[in-house]
Design a protein around this motif. Structure first.
Motif, PDB file in Angstrom:
ATOM      1  N   GLU A   1      -5.386  -2.906  23.543  1.00  0.00           N
ATOM      2  CA  GLU A   1      -4.648  -1.771  23.019  1.00  0.00           C
ATOM      3  C   GLU A   1      -5.587  -0.809  22.314  1.00  0.00           C
ATOM      4  O   GLU A   1      -6.436  -1.211  21.534  1.00  0.00           O
ATOM      5  N   LYS A   2      -5.398   0.463  22.610  1.00  0.00           N
ATOM      6  CA  LYS A   2      -6.218   1.496  21.986  1.00  0.00           C
ATOM      7  C   LYS A   2      -5.700   1.829  20.594  1.00  0.00           C
ATOM      8  O   LYS A   2      -4.532   1.626  20.281  1.00  0.00           O
ATOM      9  N   GLY A   3      -6.575   2.373  19.769  1.00  0.00           N
ATOM     10  CA  GLY A   3      -6.168   2.798  18.447  1.00  0.00           C
ATOM     11  C   GLY A   3      -5.294   4.026  18.525  1.00  0.00           C
ATOM     12  O   GLY A   3      -5.208   4.685  19.565  1.00  0.00           O
ATOM     13  N   PRO A   4      -4.619   4.405  17.473  1.00  0.00           N
ATOM     14  CA  PRO A   4      -3.715   5.543  17.485  1.00  0.00           C
ATOM     15  C   PRO A   4      -4.477   6.854  17.648  1.00  0.00           C
ATOM     16  O   PRO A   4      -5.590   7.012  17.169  1.00  0.00           O
ATOM     17  N   ALA A   5      -3.843   7.812  18.340  1.00  0.00           N
ATOM     18  CA  ALA A   5      -4.485   9.110  18.554  1.00  0.00           C
ATOM     19  C   ALA A   5      -4.534   9.906  17.259  1.00  0.00           C
ATOM     20  O   ALA A   5      -5.454  10.679  17.031  1.00  0.00           O
TER      21      ALA A   5
ATOM     22  N   GLY B   1      -6.853   0.317  13.496  1.00  0.00           N
ATOM     23  CA  GLY B   1      -7.604  -0.194  14.641  1.00  0.00           C
ATOM     24  C   GLY B   1      -8.007  -1.646  14.526  1.00  0.00           C
ATOM     25  O   GLY B   1      -8.736  -2.149  15.389  1.00  0.00           O
ATOM     26  N   LEU B   2      -7.541  -2.335  13.485  1.00  0.00           N
ATOM     27  CA  LEU B   2      -7.954  -3.721  13.291  1.00  0.00           C
ATOM     28  C   LEU B   2      -7.355  -4.655  14.343  1.00  0.00           C
ATOM     29  O   LEU B   2      -7.994  -5.608  14.777  1.00  0.00           O
ATOM     30  N   LEU B   3      -6.118  -4.381  14.761  1.00  0.00           N
ATOM     31  CA  LEU B   3      -5.518  -5.201  15.800  1.00  0.00           C
ATOM     32  C   LEU B   3      -6.234  -5.001  17.134  1.00  0.00           C
ATOM     33  O   LEU B   3      -6.467  -5.957  17.885  1.00  0.00           O
ATOM     34  N   ALA B   4      -6.592  -3.750  17.427  1.00  0.00           N
ATOM     35  CA  ALA B   4      -7.338  -3.478  18.664  1.00  0.00           C
ATOM     36  C   ALA B   4      -8.712  -4.143  18.620  1.00  0.00           C
ATOM     37  O   ALA B   4      -9.178  -4.707  19.613  1.00  0.00           O
ATOM     38  N   TRP B   5      -9.358  -4.085  17.463  1.00  0.00           N
ATOM     39  CA  TRP B   5     -10.664  -4.745  17.300  1.00  0.00           C
ATOM     40  C   TRP B   5     -10.541  -6.249  17.518  1.00  0.00           C
ATOM     41  O   TRP B   5     -11.364  -6.860  18.191  1.00  0.00           O
TER      42      TRP B   5
ATOM     43  N   SER C   1      -8.242  -7.809  19.261  1.00  0.00           N
ATOM     44  CA  SER C   1      -7.960  -8.118  20.659  1.00  0.00           C
ATOM     45  C   SER C   1      -9.223  -8.068  21.505  1.00  0.00           C
ATOM     46  O   SER C   1      -9.401  -8.859  22.431  1.00  0.00           O
ATOM     47  N   VAL C   2     -10.144  -7.144  21.179  1.00  0.00           N
ATOM     48  CA  VAL C   2     -11.416  -7.069  21.909  1.00  0.00           C
ATOM     49  C   VAL C   2     -12.256  -8.307  21.633  1.00  0.00           C
ATOM     50  O   VAL C   2     -12.833  -8.919  22.549  1.00  0.00           O
ATOM     51  N   LYS C   3     -12.338  -8.682  20.362  1.00  0.00           N
ATOM     52  CA  LYS C   3     -13.162  -9.835  19.990  1.00  0.00           C
ATOM     53  C   LYS C   3     -12.635 -11.130  20.598  1.00  0.00           C
ATOM     54  O   LYS C   3     -13.416 -12.027  20.939  1.00  0.00           O
ATOM     55  N   LEU C   4     -11.314 -11.222  20.730  1.00  0.00           N
ATOM     56  CA  LEU C   4     -10.725 -12.463  21.218  1.00  0.00           C
ATOM     57  C   LEU C   4     -10.412 -12.427  22.711  1.00  0.00           C
ATOM     58  O   LEU C   4      -9.856 -13.393  23.245  1.00  0.00           O
ATOM     59  N   SER C   5     -10.758 -11.329  23.385  1.00  0.00           N
ATOM     60  CA  SER C   5     -10.393 -11.189  24.794  1.00  0.00           C
ATOM     61  C   SER C   5     -11.016 -12.288  25.662  1.00  0.00           C
ATOM     62  O   SER C   5     -10.393 -12.772  26.606  1.00  0.00           O
ATOM     63  N   LYS C   6     -12.251 -12.707  25.340  1.00  0.00           N
ATOM     64  CA  LYS C   6     -12.875 -13.774  26.114  1.00  0.00           C
ATOM     65  C   LYS C   6     -12.155 -15.099  25.894  1.00  0.00           C
ATOM     66  O   LYS C   6     -12.057 -15.926  26.798  1.00  0.00           O
ATOM     67  N   VAL C   7     -11.650 -15.277  24.680  1.00  0.00           N
ATOM     68  CA  VAL C   7     -10.903 -16.503  24.385  1.00  0.00           C
ATOM     69  C   VAL C   7      -9.567 -16.493  25.128  1.00  0.00           C
ATOM     70  O   VAL C   7      -9.185 -17.478  25.760  1.00  0.00           O
ATOM     71  N   THR C   8      -8.860 -15.372  25.054  1.00  0.00           N
ATOM     72  CA  THR C   8      -7.569 -15.290  25.734  1.00  0.00           C
ATOM     73  C   THR C   8      -7.737 -15.412  27.243  1.00  0.00           C
ATOM     74  O   THR C   8      -6.883 -15.984  27.929  1.00  0.00           O
ATOM     75  N   HIS C   9      -8.835 -14.893  27.763  1.00  0.00           N
ATOM     76  CA  HIS C   9      -9.086 -14.999  29.203  1.00  0.00           C
ATOM     77  C   HIS C   9      -9.202 -16.458  29.640  1.00  0.00           C
ATOM     78  O   HIS C   9      -8.782 -16.825  30.747  1.00  0.00           O
TER      79      HIS C   9
END
Length: 310
Positions: free
Chosen positions: A157-161, A40-44, A46-54
């Motif tokens: 992206e969500k973490g794996p099920a 889940g580190l990649l998903a984490w 992406s959440v942290k950087l979502s404001k930057v990417t926006h």
């Protein structure tokens, strides 16, 4: 007999490149990326950087796609981009995300060249700067007349099920990396063989003489013509094979290699255009905007390498 000899020599060179150079890198990097993804580190991230990417127009999942192309291969971000095509309602973000990813260098092409003098840090830096500029230009300029959706969300992206151990993740990622490396083998053999034939027919010599003055004007030798033409006609795998062959024979210096990398280490070639445009129907609709944005980003990357290594 010379025809068969050329086939055999092309096969030996391609197998050596895949088994002893590409395969170890794609397996290790693929395994590490799979561990980060499953934990889940990649998903984490992406959440942290979502404001930057926006701020420069890309979807949050563009972070994941960018990391995968930078450290694995040009096909590694496809699952993430498929999610963007299916889930991102804002067409401007879809186009900007594709422009971002198509400006990046590919891990399976760049990391093997470190052994021949490639400065990977400058390459990664130029990829990030060029990618951000390509994304922002696509979002704010090329698609400025396209209204963002009222329901636009920042896709992550969500973490794996199913949770997997680190060993299982390494194995899964390593297998994916192995498939990438082995999948490169047929095209690499064919390309090396075709280039051998073109050399025998003096086609390469003709193109080199024709384009050498333009290359020399930016400080590159005539030998740089072949890998760059190969890249944009036959793709990154063929480019890698040609440039390694030239580096081994001393026709390209580390400086030449680093300048060429700014011009040619990206997925924006005939093969890449076919693959990226077919990811999904919504990506196909805005693909022309993404290409134009990526071209600006690649121009920025080329200038960075020319200035840095001139």
């Amino acid at each position: 007999m010379e025809f068969i000899t050329n086939i055999e020599s092309s096969g030996r060179l391609a197998i050596d490149l895949v088994l002893y150079l590409m395969l170890p890198i794609t397996v290790v990097m693929g395994g590490l990326m799979k561990v980060l993804e499953n934990k889940g580190l990649l998903a984490w991230l992406s959440v942290k950087l979502s404001k930057v990417t926006h701020s420069f127009g890309a979807s949050g999942i563009g972070v994941i796609a960018s990391i995968k192309i930078l450290f694995v291969s040009s096909v590694a971000p496809f699952p993430a981009l498929i999610k963007v095509d299916a889930m991102e309602p804002d067409q401007r973000k879809v186009a900007a995300t594709i422009a971002l990813v198509m400006t990046m260098t590919q891990g399976n092409i760049s990391f093997p060249l470190i052994a021949y003098g490639l400065n990977i840090w400058v390459l990664l830096f130029s990829s990030l700067v060029g990618g951000i500029i390509a994304s922002a230009f696509t979002y704010y300029v090329l698609m400025r007349d396209v209204s963002p959706s009222a329901n636009s969300i920042d896709v992550v992206e969500k973490g794996p099920a199913v949770k997997k151990t680190i060993v299982q993740s390494l194995s899964d990622g390593g297998m994916e990396g192995m498939k990438i490396a082995i999948g490169m083998l047929p095209m690499l053999i064919i390309t090396i063989f075709i280039l051998t034939i073109l050399k025998d027919l003096n086609v390469i010599a003709f193109l080199t003489d024709l384009l050498a003055p333009a290359f020399q004007a930016i400080g590159l030798p005539g030998a740089a013509v072949l890998p760059i033409i190969t890249k944009y006609v036959a793709g990154g795998t063929a480019y890698l094979g040609v440039i390694i062959d030239q580096a081994q024979h001393g026709t390209l210096s580390p400086r030449d290699l680093n300048i060429i990398a700014g011009l040619a280490s990206n997925p924006l070639d005939l093969v890449g255009l076919a693959l990226f445009s077919a990811i999904g129907p919504r990506i196909g609709k805005v693909f022309r905007y993404a290409i134009l944005g990526a071209l600006l980003g690649l121009l920025v990357r080329a200038v960075i390498h020319l200035v840095w290594f001139y």
